[in-house]
Design a protein around this motif. Structure first.
Motif, short mmCIF file in Angstrom:
data_model
loop_
_atom_site.label_atom_id
_atom_site.label_comp_id
_atom_site.label_asym_id
_atom_site.label_seq_id
_atom_site.Cartn_x
_atom_site.Cartn_y
_atom_site.Cartn_z
N PHE A 37 0.85 -1.17 0.00
CA PHE A 37 0.00 0.00 0.00
C PHE A 37 0.89 1.23 0.00
O PHE A 37 2.07 1.15 0.30
CB PHE A 37 -0.90 0.02 1.25
CG PHE A 37 -1.97 -1.02 1.25
CD1 PHE A 37 -1.66 -2.36 1.50
CD2 PHE A 37 -3.30 -0.68 1.01
CE1 PHE A 37 -2.66 -3.33 1.50
CE2 PHE A 37 -4.30 -1.64 1.02
CZ PHE A 37 -3.98 -2.96 1.27
N ARG A 38 0.32 2.38 -0.33
CA ARG A 38 1.07 3.62 -0.24
C ARG A 38 0.16 4.75 0.21
O ARG A 38 -1.05 4.72 0.00
CB ARG A 38 1.74 3.96 -1.58
CG ARG A 38 0.76 4.31 -2.69
CD ARG A 38 1.53 4.49 -4.00
NE ARG A 38 0.64 4.85 -5.11
CZ ARG A 38 1.02 4.94 -6.38
NH1 ARG A 38 2.30 4.69 -6.71
NH2 ARG A 38 0.16 5.27 -7.31
N GLN A 39 0.79 5.74 0.82
CA GLN A 39 0.06 6.91 1.27
C GLN A 39 0.87 8.15 0.97
O GLN A 39 1.98 8.32 1.50
CB GLN A 39 -0.28 6.84 2.75
CG GLN A 39 -1.18 7.97 3.22
CD GLN A 39 -1.79 7.71 4.58
OE1 GLN A 39 -1.26 6.92 5.37
NE2 GLN A 39 -2.91 8.36 4.87
N ALA A 40 0.32 8.99 0.13
CA ALA A 40 0.96 10.26 -0.21
C ALA A 40 0.46 11.34 0.75
O ALA A 40 -0.63 11.21 1.31
CB ALA A 40 0.64 10.63 -1.65
N PRO A 41 1.21 12.42 0.92
CA PRO A 41 0.78 13.50 1.83
C PRO A 41 -0.60 14.02 1.46
O PRO A 41 -0.85 14.34 0.29
CB PRO A 41 1.86 14.57 1.63
CG PRO A 41 3.05 13.81 1.19
CD PRO A 41 2.53 12.68 0.36
N GLY A 42 -1.48 14.09 2.44
CA GLY A 42 -2.81 14.63 2.21
C GLY A 42 -3.77 13.69 1.52
O GLY A 42 -4.90 14.08 1.19
N LYS A 43 -3.32 12.45 1.26
CA LYS A 43 -4.19 11.50 0.57
C LYS A 43 -4.42 10.26 1.43
O LYS A 43 -3.68 9.98 2.37
CB LYS A 43 -3.57 11.09 -0.77
CG LYS A 43 -3.48 12.23 -1.77
CD LYS A 43 -3.03 11.73 -3.12
CE LYS A 43 -3.02 12.83 -4.14
NZ LYS A 43 -2.61 12.35 -5.49
N THR A 91 5.34 9.21 -5.52
CA THR A 91 5.92 9.62 -4.25
C THR A 91 4.94 9.35 -3.11
O THR A 91 3.79 9.79 -3.15
CB THR A 91 6.27 11.12 -4.28
OG1 THR A 91 7.30 11.34 -5.24
CG2 THR A 91 6.74 11.60 -2.91
N ALA A 92 5.39 8.60 -2.11
CA ALA A 92 4.53 8.22 -1.00
C ALA A 92 5.34 7.40 0.01
O ALA A 92 6.47 7.00 -0.28
CB ALA A 92 3.36 7.38 -1.49
N VAL A 93 4.73 7.15 1.15
CA VAL A 93 5.25 6.15 2.06
C VAL A 93 4.62 4.82 1.66
O VAL A 93 3.40 4.73 1.52
CB VAL A 93 4.91 6.47 3.53
CG1 VAL A 93 5.42 5.37 4.45
CG2 VAL A 93 5.52 7.82 3.93
N TYR A 94 5.46 3.83 1.45
CA TYR A 94 5.00 2.52 1.00
C TYR A 94 5.00 1.55 2.19
O TYR A 94 6.00 1.46 2.93
CB TYR A 94 5.88 2.00 -0.12
CG TYR A 94 5.60 2.65 -1.45
CD1 TYR A 94 5.94 3.98 -1.67
CD2 TYR A 94 4.94 1.95 -2.46
CE1 TYR A 94 5.65 4.59 -2.88
CE2 TYR A 94 4.66 2.56 -3.69
CZ TYR A 94 5.00 3.87 -3.88
OH TYR A 94 4.71 4.48 -5.08
N TYR A 95 3.90 0.84 2.33
CA TYR A 95 3.72 -0.08 3.44
C TYR A 95 3.52 -1.51 2.94
O TYR A 95 2.81 -1.74 1.96
CB TYR A 95 2.49 0.30 4.27
CG TYR A 95 2.56 1.65 4.93
CD1 TYR A 95 2.08 2.78 4.29
CD2 TYR A 95 3.09 1.78 6.20
CE1 TYR A 95 2.13 4.03 4.89
CE2 TYR A 95 3.15 3.03 6.82
CZ TYR A 95 2.67 4.14 6.16
OH TYR A 95 2.73 5.37 6.77
N GLN A 111 6.23 -0.67 9.09
CA GLN A 111 6.37 0.71 9.53
C GLN A 111 6.42 1.69 8.35
O GLN A 111 6.27 2.89 8.54
CB GLN A 111 7.62 0.87 10.39
CG GLN A 111 8.93 1.04 9.62
CD GLN A 111 9.41 -0.23 8.95
OE1 GLN A 111 8.86 -1.32 9.16
NE2 GLN A 111 10.45 -0.11 8.13
N GLY A 112 6.63 1.18 7.16
CA GLY A 112 6.64 2.02 5.98
C GLY A 112 8.04 2.45 5.56
O GLY A 112 8.95 2.54 6.39
N THR A 113 8.19 2.72 4.27
CA THR A 113 9.45 3.22 3.74
C THR A 113 9.12 4.33 2.73
O THR A 113 8.19 4.20 1.92
CB THR A 113 10.29 2.10 3.11
OG1 THR A 113 11.57 2.61 2.70
CG2 THR A 113 9.61 1.48 1.89
#
Length: 119
Positions: A37-43, A91-95, A111-113
């Motif tokens: 999964f990934r999470q970008a800022p504000g998303k 671009t994002a934190v990938y989990y 914890q994400g990278t």
């Protein structure tokens, strides 16, 4: 206790490649699905790719299909995400996450990278 530990994130330029790895421990993962999964800022966090431990089920988000490849190594208990032709929007934190096959929700999370794609 299940542990998922991601590695391989970094800063790359558009068009570059990057390989993420997830080391899974704490139980046997036969019958499990491991996902990215990934999470970008504000998303909101979004599904990127998933694979079952036997390797006969693989799924990708439409935005990464054809560019990303998910794989697993059952001898090393790792799941990898090969990311090619990276774009700024990747671009994002990938989990890394895991769940029992057939379950609705992922129970285990790393914890994400951070992956940053920028020129």
């Amino acid at each position: 206790q299940v542990q998922l530990v991601e590695s391989g994130g970094g800063l790359v330029q558009p068009g570059d490649s990057l390989r993420l790895s997830c080391a899974a421990s704490g139980r046997t993962f036969s019958g499990y699905v491991l996902g990215w999964f990934r999470q970008a800022p504000g998303k909101e966090r979004e599904f990127v790719a998933g694979i079952n431990w036997s390797g006969n089920w693989i799924s990708y988000a439409g935005s990464v299909k054809g560019r990303f490849t998910v794989s697993r190594d059952t001898t090393k208990n790792t799941v990898s995400l090969q990311m090619n032709s990276l774009k700024a929007e990747d671009t994002a934190v990938y989990y890394c996450a895991g769940k029992l096959s057939g379950a609705l929700a992922y129970d285990y999370w790393g914890q994400g990278t951070q992956v940053t794609v920028s020129s």
